[in-house]
Enzyme design. Sequence first.
Site, PDB file in Angstrom:
ATOM      1  N   ASP A 100       0.858  -1.194   0.000  1.00 21.22           N
ATOM      2  CA  ASP A 100       0.000   0.000   0.000  1.00 21.22           C
ATOM      3  C   ASP A 100       0.891   1.240   0.000  1.00 21.22           C
ATOM      4  O   ASP A 100       1.884   1.323   0.735  1.00 21.22           O
ATOM      5  CB  ASP A 100      -0.920   0.002   1.229  1.00 21.22           C
ATOM      6  N   ILE A 101       0.520   2.218  -0.809  1.00 20.78           N
ATOM      7  CA  ILE A 101       1.341   3.420  -0.969  1.00 20.78           C
ATOM      8  C   ILE A 101       1.290   4.317   0.279  1.00 20.78           C
ATOM      9  O   ILE A 101       2.174   5.157   0.476  1.00 20.78           O
ATOM     10  CB  ILE A 101       0.871   4.184  -2.235  1.00 20.78           C
ATOM     11  N   GLN A 106     -14.403   3.022   1.025  1.00 23.51           N
ATOM     12  CA  GLN A 106     -13.763   2.334  -0.099  1.00 23.51           C
ATOM     13  C   GLN A 106     -13.476   3.361  -1.182  1.00 23.51           C
ATOM     14  O   GLN A 106     -14.391   4.054  -1.639  1.00 23.51           O
ATOM     15  CB  GLN A 106     -14.671   1.223  -0.650  1.00 23.51           C
ATOM     16  N   SER A 107     -12.216   3.476  -1.577  1.00 30.60           N
ATOM     17  CA  SER A 107     -11.843   4.525  -2.525  1.00 30.60           C
ATOM     18  C   SER A 107     -11.504   3.975  -3.910  1.00 30.60           C
ATOM     19  O   SER A 107     -11.457   4.737  -4.881  1.00 30.60           O
ATOM     20  CB  SER A 107     -10.662   5.336  -1.982  1.00 30.60           C
ATOM     21  N   HIS A 139     -10.409  -5.485  -3.057  1.00 33.45           N
ATOM     22  CA  HIS A 139      -9.058  -5.628  -2.523  1.00 33.45           C
ATOM     23  C   HIS A 139      -9.104  -5.901  -1.032  1.00 33.45           C
ATOM     24  O   HIS A 139      -9.925  -5.332  -0.317  1.00 33.45           O
ATOM     25  CB  HIS A 139      -8.193  -4.382  -2.795  1.00 33.45           C
ATOM     26  N   HIS A 155      -7.007  -5.583   2.429  1.00 35.30           N
ATOM     27  CA  HIS A 155      -5.845  -5.008   3.103  1.00 35.30           C
ATOM     28  C   HIS A 155      -5.335  -6.059   4.092  1.00 35.30           C
ATOM     29  O   HIS A 155      -6.123  -6.583   4.891  1.00 35.30           O
ATOM     30  CB  HIS A 155      -6.237  -3.782   3.940  1.00 35.30           C
TER      31      HIS A 155
HETATM   32  P1  AMP Z   1      -9.647   1.541   0.126  1.00 35.15           P
HETATM   33  O1  AMP Z   1      -9.736   2.853   0.824  1.00 35.15           O
HETATM   34  O2  AMP Z   1     -10.047   0.355   0.950  1.00 35.15           O
HETATM   35  O3  AMP Z   1     -10.355   1.578  -1.216  1.00 35.15           O
HETATM   36  O4  AMP Z   1      -8.116   1.283  -0.154  1.00 35.15           O
HETATM   37  C1  AMP Z   1      -7.414   1.794  -1.223  1.00 35.15           C
HETATM   38  C2  AMP Z   1      -5.975   1.744  -0.835  1.00 35.15           C
HETATM   39  O5  AMP Z   1      -5.194   1.909  -1.992  1.00 35.15           O
HETATM   40  C3  AMP Z   1      -5.535   2.846   0.159  1.00 35.15           C
HETATM   41  O6  AMP Z   1      -5.045   2.251   1.348  1.00 35.15           O
HETATM   42  C4  AMP Z   1      -4.450   3.597  -0.609  1.00 35.15           C
HETATM   43  O7  AMP Z   1      -3.382   4.005   0.208  1.00 35.15           O
HETATM   44  C5  AMP Z   1      -4.018   2.552  -1.628  1.00 35.15           C
HETATM   45  N1  AMP Z   1      -3.414   3.095  -2.854  1.00 35.15           N
HETATM   46  C6  AMP Z   1      -3.855   4.151  -3.598  1.00 35.15           C
HETATM   47  N2  AMP Z   1      -3.070   4.308  -4.676  1.00 35.15           N
HETATM   48  C7  AMP Z   1      -2.120   3.328  -4.619  1.00 35.15           C
HETATM   49  C8  AMP Z   1      -1.016   2.976  -5.454  1.00 35.15           C
HETATM   50  N3  AMP Z   1      -0.723   3.637  -6.586  1.00 35.15           N
HETATM   51  N4  AMP Z   1      -0.234   1.934  -5.065  1.00 35.15           N
HETATM   52  C9  AMP Z   1      -0.510   1.266  -3.937  1.00 35.15           C
HETATM   53  N5  AMP Z   1      -1.547   1.538  -3.115  1.00 35.15           N
HETATM   54  C10 AMP Z   1      -2.348   2.561  -3.453  1.00 35.15           C
END
Ligand code: AMP
Length: 115
Positions: free
Chosen positions: A31-32, A95-96, A101, A103
């Site tokens: 995760d970034i 959820q973004s 996915h 975590h």
């Molecule tokens: P969610 O909020 O459950 O949808 O999780 C999305 C996750 O993706 C968040 O924890 C972000 O930090 C992660 N994320 C966003 N962009 C990237 C990326 N380019 N590489 C890795 N993780 C990412």
Amino acid sequence: MANDTLFDKILRKEIPSEAVYEDEHVYAFADINPQAPVHVLVIPKARNESFADLKDADAAETGRFMQGVSRVAEHLGLEENGYRVVFNTGRDALQSVQYLHAHILGGRKLKWPPG
Ligand code: AMP
């Protein structure tokens, strides 16, 4: 492409990611914006938008995804001390990215309940 999310692009390697595990069924990457010393995302290669879709998804594919999540946690060396698996699902859970996915969080004592 409809529903072409960030994670679709990561899976196609159009956007770079820090791979930690990959097999026929899942891809796992760092995760970034890590929320724990170990914070890895696991995505299925068979696409679904969220955990909510799994009730109608192919049971064997779903099982292989869940086995993949378990395998990634083992691969990360988290089995002895434990870890948390989180599926943020929908708006209230923030959820973004609309691509299913998991975590995996570990490497420290985690608090409960989460915020
Ligand atoms: P969610 O909020 O459950 O949808 O999780 C999305 C996750 O993706 C968040 O924890 C972000 O930090 C992660 N994320 C966003 N962009 C990237 C990326 N380019 N590489 C890795 N993780 C990412």
